[in-house]
Scaffold this motif. Sequence first.
Motif, short mmCIF file in Angstrom:
data_model
loop_
_atom_site.label_atom_id
_atom_site.label_comp_id
_atom_site.label_asym_id
_atom_site.label_seq_id
_atom_site.Cartn_x
_atom_site.Cartn_y
_atom_site.Cartn_z
N ASP A 88 -9.05 1.24 1.03
CA ASP A 88 -9.21 -0.22 0.93
C ASP A 88 -8.36 -0.93 1.97
O ASP A 88 -8.81 -1.90 2.60
CB ASP A 88 -8.81 -0.67 -0.48
N THR A 115 0.83 -1.21 0.00
CA THR A 115 0.00 0.00 0.00
C THR A 115 0.86 1.25 0.00
O THR A 115 0.59 2.21 -0.73
CB THR A 115 -0.95 0.00 1.21
N ASP A 126 -6.76 7.66 -6.95
CA ASP A 126 -6.34 6.26 -6.82
C ASP A 126 -5.58 6.05 -5.52
O ASP A 126 -5.74 5.01 -4.86
CB ASP A 126 -5.46 5.87 -8.01
N GLU A 161 -6.60 3.48 -2.44
CA GLU A 161 -5.70 2.45 -1.92
C GLU A 161 -5.66 2.49 -0.39
O GLU A 161 -5.72 1.44 0.27
CB GLU A 161 -4.28 2.66 -2.47
N GLN A 198 2.18 1.68 -3.55
CA GLN A 198 1.16 2.10 -4.52
C GLN A 198 0.70 3.53 -4.26
O GLN A 198 0.52 4.32 -5.19
CB GLN A 198 -0.01 1.13 -4.46
#
Length: 887
Positions: free
Chosen positions: A644, A622, A637, A641, A625
């Motif tokens: 989530d 994570t 985005d 991330e 990203q």
Amino acid sequence: MEWNKESLGTYAPNDIEMNWYSFWEKNGYFHQDPDPSRKPFSIVMPPPNVTGQLHMGHALDNTLQDILVRFKRMEGYNVTWIPGSDHAGIATQVKVEQQLAKEEGKTRYDIGREEFLKRVWAWKEQYGNRIETQVRRLGSSCDWTRNRFTMDDTCARAVREVFVSLYEKGLIYQGQRITNWCPHCNTALSDIEVDHSDVAGHLWYVKYPIVGEDDYIMIATTRPETIMGDTAVAVNPQDTRLAKYIGKKVIVPLVDREVEIIGDDYVDLEFGTGAVKITPAHDPNDFEMGERHHLEAIMIMNLDGTMNAKAGAKYEGMTREDCRKAVVADLQELGLLDHIEELTHAVGHCSRCKTIIEPFSTKQWFVKMGPLTKAAIDAVQDGKTKFVPDRFSKTYNHWMENVHDWCISRQLWWGHQIPAWYCDDCGQTSVSRDDITECQHCHSTHIHRDPDVLDTWFSSALWPFSTMGWPERTADIQQFFPTSVLVTGYDIIFFWVARMMFMTCEFMKDIPFEHVFIHGLVRDSQGRKMSKSLGNGIDPLGVCEEYGADALRFTLVTGNTPGNDMRFYMERVEANRNFANKIWNASKFVIMNLTDYDPDFVPTAGDLTLADRWILTAFNQTVRQVTENLDKFELGDAADEVYDFIWNLYCDWYIELAKQRLYKSDDQKSRQTVQYVLVYVLTHTLEMLHPFMPFVTEHLWQHLPHEGKSIIVAPWPKEQENQEFPADAAVMNVLMDAIKGIRNMRAESNVPMGKKAPVIMVPADEKMAANLRQYESYFHTLAFADQVILLAPSAPKPENAVVTVVPGIEVYLQLKDLIDVEKETARIEKEQAKLQKEIDRLSKKLGNEGFLAKAPAQVVEKERAKLADYTDKMAALTKRMADLKNL
């Protein structure tokens, strides 16, 4: 290691948010001095109008900037974010004039320029800083010690230096050209100050007699009141019907002026009759044509929009509207009006007073754009400045390559007064960096200053360097220029971005910013632009009061992609407030289990369980990203991330698996290990979430074991290679898929959450079987399994069971003893009947050709989506019925 060990209580954003903002500002966390040893990151805030009220566009713009600034600050960059506001010439003057009229019944002319400007400054001090308070409410971590105003001394000096320098280079000149003119505000307007809206009008067809012939040429016009200013009629040379008239003369009705019929490719063959009247002083396109053909420009209106003597004695003094009626009547009486057609067309209105603008040919100051655009175009084409998304570079280049000279003078009192003086004796113009008392040419003292002020966009075009103290070579300029990124909407690429580019390239010999990060508009839930007229605007401050600034910020960034408009749904704000509450409760759980926490304990790899190794690996992924997406300006985005990871992995899985170890008092090392992982992952995840939701993350971080004084200056999380366990994470992911499959089967069968059931699994090989045996407890904890039975691949498959398949495992759940099959069958049959009615109704509706022809496309699409949804639900129920029959 320190932390606030007080109880967290209940999440209430209004109780914490502004307290933390005051804490950050008081401790100077927004300010960093220039430090050449560190890599700089700088942003200048697009300056909101000093008259402004925070709207959703501001909220989005500031949120995106703040995310980048907080991220880079945590990464260790030498950061500055310079805030400021624009003096908003015409908007501010209008407000003060309205106040003067309301309170004293006077105009600005009654009190004079000097006294009026005193009133404006007083208004600015009383009301003009309101938007700065509102920007703070959003959590914007800009450096208020560097706050700039386009009329402050620093910016004023830069404005005068640029004006005089361009004048000395021959790039600023005075000329008689067509401009947008507001007859009510009595000033020229920039294109952005003109709102174009469709109005119902007419197209009048008028006969222009041909000189010396019993013939005429017919023109079509939307503005018959300007006929008296006509100095030509034009046709397209390619027009086979009318090209024969080129070179002949016609008589302009009502004024009996002989003018020539000219040929010009600009004339639209399809509009009206193909012949158009040319009025160079009252139409921008006609003005250009007049320049090409050396036509006279006859001004037939006064600056207040009334007709002057050149319009003819009969019309002199009439308003534009009254004159139109009179002209139409006179043309009809003379037999020159052929017919009238109704027409809806776009008409420009002053954005401030809503008066229809009048294109006027007036004497104004202009910037010669040709010599200034090349360097600015090259900067983008060479990749020195990059647009995000790149497609907007085409928009930029198109405007730059087709730009006209820029009218920079405004007939206002509030603004940067043009530093030009006119000599009453020799008639020469003197332009000076300093105020002068005598003519620079003949030294006469009989001089007077130009009363006009500069276009507001002139001063804001210098924003990337005027805010840093130019023309001095300040420490800020040496460290923070050029700026790193400009964040702005696509709607002002022409008006502001392009102007900053060519001004900066000219005066700094460098680019103003490395990236131009373009965002779209915030629209309402129906996709409409928010506006006062529609009454669909949403006050961001009201949203902050109800749900918190964190929830608003997260809503604005999630689902948002660079350059694209977004729809705003209050339901999403509420969901994101729930997300903040989820983090709060997760943190509260962790804190409640830290009574015996040892801050010096660090587990070895051997102390870590499968779940520990999985969550640490997922956290590393994570971080990677999120960091990559932030660097690419994919902020939406990145936010997704983090969301989530927190909700779906840390809260829903890891915390649940951690509970059984926290509650075991007989294994101290296991408890310490899980405490370490819980704290390590949560604190660093809060740091990763901080740029998006700054308030709640600071509050929770302070209540957890941490290093440092504030999360705002905590180091950005980094991947740890010694905490990367990809093989273990892969095993855990398979187990999770199996557990999710069991949960889904239970949910579909309406099995109560607490009711336990045996789970039968068929692993594909012995390695998978070993994993299932080792981590059987996960199924007891998370899948409500009272028993886990493993079967060999060759063993007979269980009967009377529902099944799901995940990679490497077949999972069976025997439900016969968990549900009332007869009752469940009856429930499904009832639901199927209800669904079938809806499917039949929608099928009939969508099979009706009349409905398809008359209904709006979005309504038809909505009904088709409903039918598809109901059909999918019916298929799921049919499968469920088949499963029940097998029990």
